[in-house]
Write an enzyme that holds these catalytic residues in place. Structure first.
Site, short mmCIF file in Angstrom:
data_model
loop_
_atom_site.label_atom_id
_atom_site.label_comp_id
_atom_site.label_asym_id
_atom_site.label_seq_id
_atom_site.Cartn_x
_atom_site.Cartn_y
_atom_site.Cartn_z
CB SER A 1 -0.92 -0.03 1.20
OG SER A 1 -2.06 -0.63 1.06
CE LYS B 1 -3.74 0.86 -1.35
NZ LYS B 1 -4.34 -0.02 -0.25
CE1 TYR C 1 -5.23 -0.90 -4.37
CE2 TYR C 1 -5.53 -3.20 -4.21
CZ TYR C 1 -5.35 -2.21 -3.81
OH TYR C 1 -5.13 -2.24 -2.42
CE1 TYR D 1 -3.21 -0.60 5.75
CE2 TYR D 1 -1.36 -0.65 7.46
CZ TYR D 1 -1.83 -0.94 5.97
OH TYR D 1 -1.18 -1.63 4.97
CB VAL E 1 -0.29 -5.79 4.45
CG1 VAL E 1 -1.17 -5.25 4.88
CG2 VAL E 1 -0.15 -5.91 3.06
N1 GLU Z 1 -2.27 -5.21 -2.04
C1 GLU Z 1 -2.74 -4.90 -0.46
C2 GLU Z 1 -4.43 -5.08 -0.62
O1 GLU Z 1 -5.03 -4.80 -1.38
C3 GLU Z 1 -2.41 -4.00 0.07
C4 GLU Z 1 -2.97 -3.78 1.39
C5 GLU Z 1 -1.93 -2.85 2.20
O2 GLU Z 1 -0.52 -2.86 1.98
O3 GLU Z 1 -2.55 -2.19 2.95
O4 GLU Z 1 -5.26 -5.78 0.17
#
Ligand code: GLU
Length: 303
Positions: free
Chosen positions: A63, A66, A188, A239, A257
């Site tokens: 993530s 992002k 994504y 988060y 994650v």
């Molecule tokens: N690729 C992971 C998902 O979509 C990313 C989640 C993350 O790193 O927060 O669940």
């Protein structure tokens, strides 16, 4: 204290925490990573880079990607994305369907999965190839052609991506996707599978410490958009622990994650940390401990 000395000091302090927490296992390929890894890198605004531990090992940024897809959308498209995605803390798990339903398909912020799916959708419309746009940006700003995708992680996530598919379909049902769901999910998923080192990640995030100015001196974001992106990281990048991270660390940060965290010290540096063991919210246990020590020892926070 010199940067290198500081990093070695932090590593010695944090190494007992490396291996604590749980490695993400809902993407099986991530569960195979050694939980005892720990790396940390600092890229300063004036071009110096320092690191310790496993800072030159490639890791799955998940993530943290992002941040960069949002930066690209802001650069290409200005403020328009904010009519499709909010910028408030979530207070719910990063992959909550309940919250998305409650918010009628407008994700609470761009860093929960639903919000990032909308951002990737827009980037796909703008570029025709969202995943390559993110990777190419990371190569340029990370000053490394080694930045790439991990096909095993991408396939593993695609095979277990039911919840993201559900989020994307729910968003589409509210009319908030421009492209077909399978295309958006594909970009994504690949974007999340980017592999790069802490060194490259700190360098790639440095433009946010430089008020939007990139590696070669060109402007990536306006000063205001750089401020806004940092602010969005502060409220939504870790988060549903944004309050705890603001309290302990006091910096804009984005977790993944895979156990990476990118944190920004405006005017000074970008810091990338990696420790695969996660706490209950999904943040790296060792990574947060290291950032906590970093701001405590330096006194550098945004507060
Ligand atoms: N690729 C992971 C998902 O979509 C990313 C989640 C993350 O790193 O927060 O669940």
């Amino acid at each position: 204290m010199e940067y290198q000395q500081l990093l070695e000091h932090i590593r010695a302090e944090v190494v007992p925490a490396a291996g604590r927490g749980r490695v993400a296992d809902y993407i099986p390929a991530l569960a195979a990573v050694d939980p005892g890894r720990f790396g940390m890198a600092v890229a300063t605004v004036d071009g110096e880079v320092y690191g310790t531990g496993d800072w030159r090992l490639p890791l799955s940024i998940q993530s943290v990607s992002k941040v960069f897809s949002l930066a690209l959308v802001l650069r290409e498209d200005g403020e328009k994305i904010w009519s499709r995605v909010g910028r408030e803390p979530s207070g719910h798990p990063f992959n909550s369907l309940l919250q998305l339903e409650h918010d009628q398909g407008i994700p609470r912020n761009p860093f929960i999965n639903a919000g990032a799916i909308v951002v990737t959708d827009r980037l796909l419309t703008l570029t025709g190839d969202a995943r390559s746009a993110v990777r190419d940006f990371l190569r340029t700003e990370g000053e490394s052609s080694a930045v790439g995708f991990d096909p095993v992680v991408a396939a593993s996530e695609a095979d277990h991506g039911h919840r993201n598919a559900a989020l994307a379909h729910l968003i589409a049902s509210y009319g908030n996707l421009e492209n077909p769901v399978p295309d958006v999910l594909d970009h994504y998923t690949w974007q999340c599978s980017v592999v790069m080192t802490c060194r490259e990640l700190a360098l790639a995030g440095r433009f946010l410490a430089r008020h939007g100015t990139g590696a070669s001196g060109e402007r990536i974001l306006s000063r205001s958009d750089a401020k806004r992106l940092n602010a969005t990281m502060l409220i939504g990048g870790t988060y549903d622990s944004a309050g705890e991270v603001a309290y302990r660390v006091g910096l804009p940060a984005k977790s993944g994650v895979g156990g990476a965290i990118l944190a920004i010290v405006p005017n000074r540096c970008a810091v990338a940390v990696w420790g695969p063991g996660l706490d209950a919210s999904g943040n790296s246990v060792a990574g947060l401990a290291a950032l906590d020590a970093f701001t405590t020892l330096t006194g550098w926070s945004v507060f």
